[in-house]
Design an enzyme around this catalytic site. Structure first.
Site, PDB file in Angstrom:
ATOM      1  N   CYS A 109       1.042  -1.478   0.206  1.00 59.36           N
ATOM      2  CA  CYS A 109       0.278  -0.059   0.138  1.00 59.36           C
ATOM      3  C   CYS A 109       1.167   1.349   0.162  1.00 59.36           C
ATOM      4  O   CYS A 109       0.602   2.489  -0.286  1.00 59.36           O
ATOM      5  CB  CYS A 109      -1.276  -0.323   1.710  1.00 59.36           C
ATOM      6  SG  CYS A 109      -1.903  -1.495   1.258  1.00 59.36           S
TER       7      CYS A 109
ATOM      8  N   HIS B 247      -3.661   6.633   2.794  1.00 60.04           N
ATOM      9  CA  HIS B 247      -3.793   5.848   2.390  1.00 60.04           C
ATOM     10  C   HIS B 247      -5.604   5.644   2.772  1.00 60.04           C
ATOM     11  O   HIS B 247      -5.663   5.058   3.781  1.00 60.04           O
ATOM     12  CB  HIS B 247      -2.833   4.225   2.890  1.00 60.04           C
ATOM     13  CG  HIS B 247      -3.246   3.477   2.120  1.00 60.04           C
ATOM     14  ND1 HIS B 247      -3.923   3.004   0.959  1.00 60.04           N
ATOM     15  CD2 HIS B 247      -3.509   2.225   2.397  1.00 60.04           C
ATOM     16  CE1 HIS B 247      -4.270   1.733   0.431  1.00 60.04           C
ATOM     17  NE2 HIS B 247      -3.500   0.923   2.352  1.00 60.04           N
TER      18      HIS B 247
ATOM     19  N   ASN C  97     -10.206  -0.179  -0.693  1.00 66.22           N
ATOM     20  CA  ASN C  97      -8.950  -0.775  -0.203  1.00 66.22           C
ATOM     21  C   ASN C  97      -8.494  -0.809  -0.795  1.00 66.22           C
ATOM     22  O   ASN C  97      -8.435  -2.096  -1.559  1.00 66.22           O
ATOM     23  CB  ASN C  97      -8.648  -0.959   1.349  1.00 66.22           C
ATOM     24  CG  ASN C  97      -6.841  -1.489   1.152  1.00 66.22           C
ATOM     25  OD1 ASN C  97      -5.822  -0.694   0.385  1.00 66.22           O
ATOM     26  ND2 ASN C  97      -6.539  -1.689   2.214  1.00 66.22           N
TER      27      ASN C  97
HETATM   28  C1  LIG Z   1     -10.215  -5.476   9.665  1.00 67.72           C
HETATM   29  C2  LIG Z   1     -10.972  -4.765  10.302  1.00 67.72           C
HETATM   30  C3  LIG Z   1     -12.036  -3.648   9.547  1.00 67.72           C
HETATM   31  C4  LIG Z   1     -11.369  -5.405  11.623  1.00 67.72           C
HETATM   32  O1  LIG Z   1     -12.523  -4.522  12.658  1.00 67.72           O
HETATM   33  P1  LIG Z   1     -11.997  -4.831  14.285  1.00 67.72           P
HETATM   34  O2  LIG Z   1     -12.698  -3.914  14.714  1.00 67.72           O
HETATM   35  O3  LIG Z   1     -10.434  -4.669  14.469  1.00 67.72           O
HETATM   36  O4  LIG Z   1     -12.521  -6.203  13.838  1.00 67.72           O
HETATM   37  P2  LIG Z   1     -11.988  -7.214  14.860  1.00 67.72           P
HETATM   38  O5  LIG Z   1     -10.911  -8.257  14.240  1.00 67.72           O
HETATM   39  O6  LIG Z   1     -11.459  -6.982  16.470  1.00 67.72           O
HETATM   40  O7  LIG Z   1     -13.217  -8.349  14.957  1.00 67.72           O
HETATM   41  C5  LIG Z   1     -14.542  -8.088  15.226  1.00 67.72           C
HETATM   42  C6  LIG Z   1     -15.549  -9.164  15.892  1.00 67.72           C
HETATM   43  O8  LIG Z   1     -15.791  -8.891  14.406  1.00 67.72           O
HETATM   44  C7  LIG Z   1     -16.535 -10.206  13.839  1.00 67.72           C
HETATM   45  N1  LIG Z   1     -15.900  -9.744  12.110  1.00 67.72           N
HETATM   46  C8  LIG Z   1     -14.896  -9.537  11.443  1.00 67.72           C
HETATM   47  N2  LIG Z   1     -14.856  -9.655  10.132  1.00 67.72           N
HETATM   48  C9  LIG Z   1     -16.445  -9.565  10.098  1.00 67.72           C
HETATM   49  C10 LIG Z   1     -17.459  -9.257   8.968  1.00 67.72           C
HETATM   50  N3  LIG Z   1     -16.901  -8.612   7.625  1.00 67.72           N
HETATM   51  N4  LIG Z   1     -18.693  -8.919   9.744  1.00 67.72           N
HETATM   52  C11 LIG Z   1     -19.128  -8.739  10.523  1.00 67.72           C
HETATM   53  N5  LIG Z   1     -17.925  -9.720  11.667  1.00 67.72           N
HETATM   54  C12 LIG Z   1     -17.091  -9.848  11.087  1.00 67.72           C
HETATM   55  C13 LIG Z   1     -14.938 -10.848  13.883  1.00 67.72           C
HETATM   56  O9  LIG Z   1     -15.251 -12.708  14.205  1.00 67.72           O
HETATM   57  C14 LIG Z   1     -15.098 -10.347  15.688  1.00 67.72           C
HETATM   58  O10 LIG Z   1     -16.014 -10.849  15.936  1.00 67.72           O
HETATM   59  P3  LIG Z   1     -15.304 -12.016  17.653  1.00 67.72           P
HETATM   60  O11 LIG Z   1     -15.917 -10.709  18.497  1.00 67.72           O
HETATM   61  O12 LIG Z   1     -16.994 -13.268  17.952  1.00 67.72           O
HETATM   62  O13 LIG Z   1     -14.048 -12.373  17.283  1.00 67.72           O
HETATM   63  C15 LIG Z   1     -10.222  -3.542  10.688  1.00 67.72           C
HETATM   64  O14 LIG Z   1      -8.956  -4.535  11.796  1.00 67.72           O
HETATM   65  C16 LIG Z   1      -9.231  -3.045   9.905  1.00 67.72           C
HETATM   66  O15 LIG Z   1      -9.113  -2.610   9.207  1.00 67.72           O
HETATM   67  N6  LIG Z   1      -7.337  -3.502   9.588  1.00 67.72           N
HETATM   68  C17 LIG Z   1      -6.560  -2.607   9.356  1.00 67.72           C
HETATM   69  C18 LIG Z   1      -6.856  -3.558   7.746  1.00 67.72           C
HETATM   70  C19 LIG Z   1      -6.234  -3.904   6.945  1.00 67.72           C
HETATM   71  O16 LIG Z   1      -5.389  -4.097   8.025  1.00 67.72           O
HETATM   72  N7  LIG Z   1      -5.586  -3.411   5.623  1.00 67.72           N
HETATM   73  C20 LIG Z   1      -4.683  -4.228   4.837  1.00 67.72           C
HETATM   74  C21 LIG Z   1      -3.528  -3.365   5.219  1.00 67.72           C
HETATM   75  S1  LIG Z   1      -3.552  -1.382   3.918  1.00 67.72           S
END
Ligand SMILES: CC(C)(COP(=O)(O)OP(=O)(O)OC[C@H]1O[C@@H](n2cnc3c(N)ncnc32)[C@H](O)[C@@H]1OP(=O)(O)O)[C@@H](O)C(=O)NCCC(=O)NCCS
Length: 338
Positions: A124, A265, A295
């Protein structure tokens, strides 16, 4: 405007933005579409990421076709012909094929016969890395023009069974034409880039490559797809982006108020908002379009910059701050007077 003497003296020639362009595939995939293939909801996706829809490549779209169209749009806005371009850099993690480079395909598609062309993989952060490289060639006088492109077809390496990652990504391309000039706007005023290879496992797509060649069965068939540790990335990204912005402001002797548009980004609207708040950017100076594109990795910043230019959110003479974070890990920034 630029009071730092070390910056001024290095700018014998300026690398200025002559035109921007972008291109996204026609097909749109909404949050409702994802509700049909994984256990998710529009409410979860919007609240956690800010994404409402993303563009997805059709069978005829490739990384090079999207890149070439973005480049044509940027050349048109710059009022330049492909033959005038001397350097092409394509930042991508979804290349046309293993080799030749996507940049060579783009060169051929454009008819940019006087350019040399290569790809750059910094996930990215690829576009900000590429701008900093082009800046060196232009400000040293080695080349007069460059085409810097970020282009991705992430849908080709997305695991549509993994609800925590598949909802995040989209396809598209953005491009910038740079010119070396000795007067006018400052152009690229400052660039900075970092990597931390020891944290490579946080964001990856492991196959196929030298470590996992196609000739040996994969221990897990999902290794052909992107795999992210979202929580880890989230927290590191916030910290690194804040550091990058503070470094840029200090080195360019600028205040937050001097930045006309902060263009990060587009990885997650919550990350962008939390960074913007910490750094005290006014809401209207934080650019977010992740709701429409998701993204798009290396393409996200040039697509955003092009939208800012086309809609008049960024005007000639404005200072913009581009900041990226991604797989590698990699992170970097550019300060540009448009
Ligand atoms: C991926 C991302 C959106 C997840 O959000 P988050 O608030 O961290 O959520 P978590 O991973 O803690 O998951 C929370 C819960 O939602 C659930 N969940 C994950 N994806 C889901 C979806 N699409 N729909 C519904 N629930 C979902 C998980 O299973 C978890 O459930 P649990 O609490 O029962 O285990 C966030 O961490 C993020 O944006 N990270 C950076 C993204 C990235 O790496 N991008 C690429 C690099 S640039």
């Amino acid at each position: 405007m630029v009071n730092n003497p070390t910056i001024q003296s290095s700018l014998r020639l300026r690398a200025v933005v002559a035109g921007t362009g972008s291109s996204v595939p026609a097909k749109v995939m909404t949050n409702e579409d994802f509700m049909k293939i994984v256990d998710t909801s529009d409410e979860w996706i919007v609240t956690r990421t800010g994404i409402r829809e993303r563009h997805i490549a059709g069978p005829q779209d490739t990384t090079a076709t999207l890149a070439a169209q973005a480049a044509r749009n940027a050349l048109e806005r710059a009022g330049m012909k492909p033959e005038e371009i001397e350097l092409i850099i394509v930042a991508t993690v979804t290349p046309e094929m293993v080799f030749p480079s996507t940049a060579c395909f783009v060169q051929a598609m454009l008819g940019a016969s006087n350019a040399w062309a290569f790809d750059l993989n910094a996930a990215c952060s690829g576009f900000v890395y590429s701008l900093s490289i082009a800046q060196q060639f232009l400000s040293s006088g080695r080349y007069r023009t460059a085409l810097v492109i970020g282009a991705e077809t992430l849908s080709r390496i997305t695991n549509y069974k993994d609800r925590s990652s598949c909802i995040l990504f989209g396809d598209g391309a953005g491009a910038v034409v740079l010119k070396a000039v000795s007067s006018g706007p400052e152009g690229i005023m400052y660039s900075t880039s970092f990597s931390d290879g020891s944290s490579w496992e946080a964001l990856k797509c492991q196959a196929y490559g030298s470590r996992h060649p196609v000739s040996i069965p994969l221990e897990n068939p999902d290794m052909v797809y992107m795999d992210i540790n979202g929580r880890e990335v989230y927290h590191t990204a916030v910290r690194r982006i804040v550091e990058l912005v503070n470094e840029c402001l200090e080195k360019c002797d600028l205040q937050v108020e001097d930045i006309a548009m902060f263009i990060p980004h587009q990885m997650n609207a919550r990350i962008i908002e939390s960074v913007g708040k910490r750094l005290r950017f006014a809401d209207e100076k934080i650019f977010i379009n992740i709701d429409k594109y998701g993204n798009t990795s290396a393409a996200s910043i040039p697509i955003a910059l092009d939208e800012c230019c086309r809609t008049g959110k960024v005007k000639s003479g404005d200072i913009v701050l581009l900041v990226a974070f991604g797989g590698g890990l990699t992170w970097g920034a550019n300060v540009i007077q448009m």
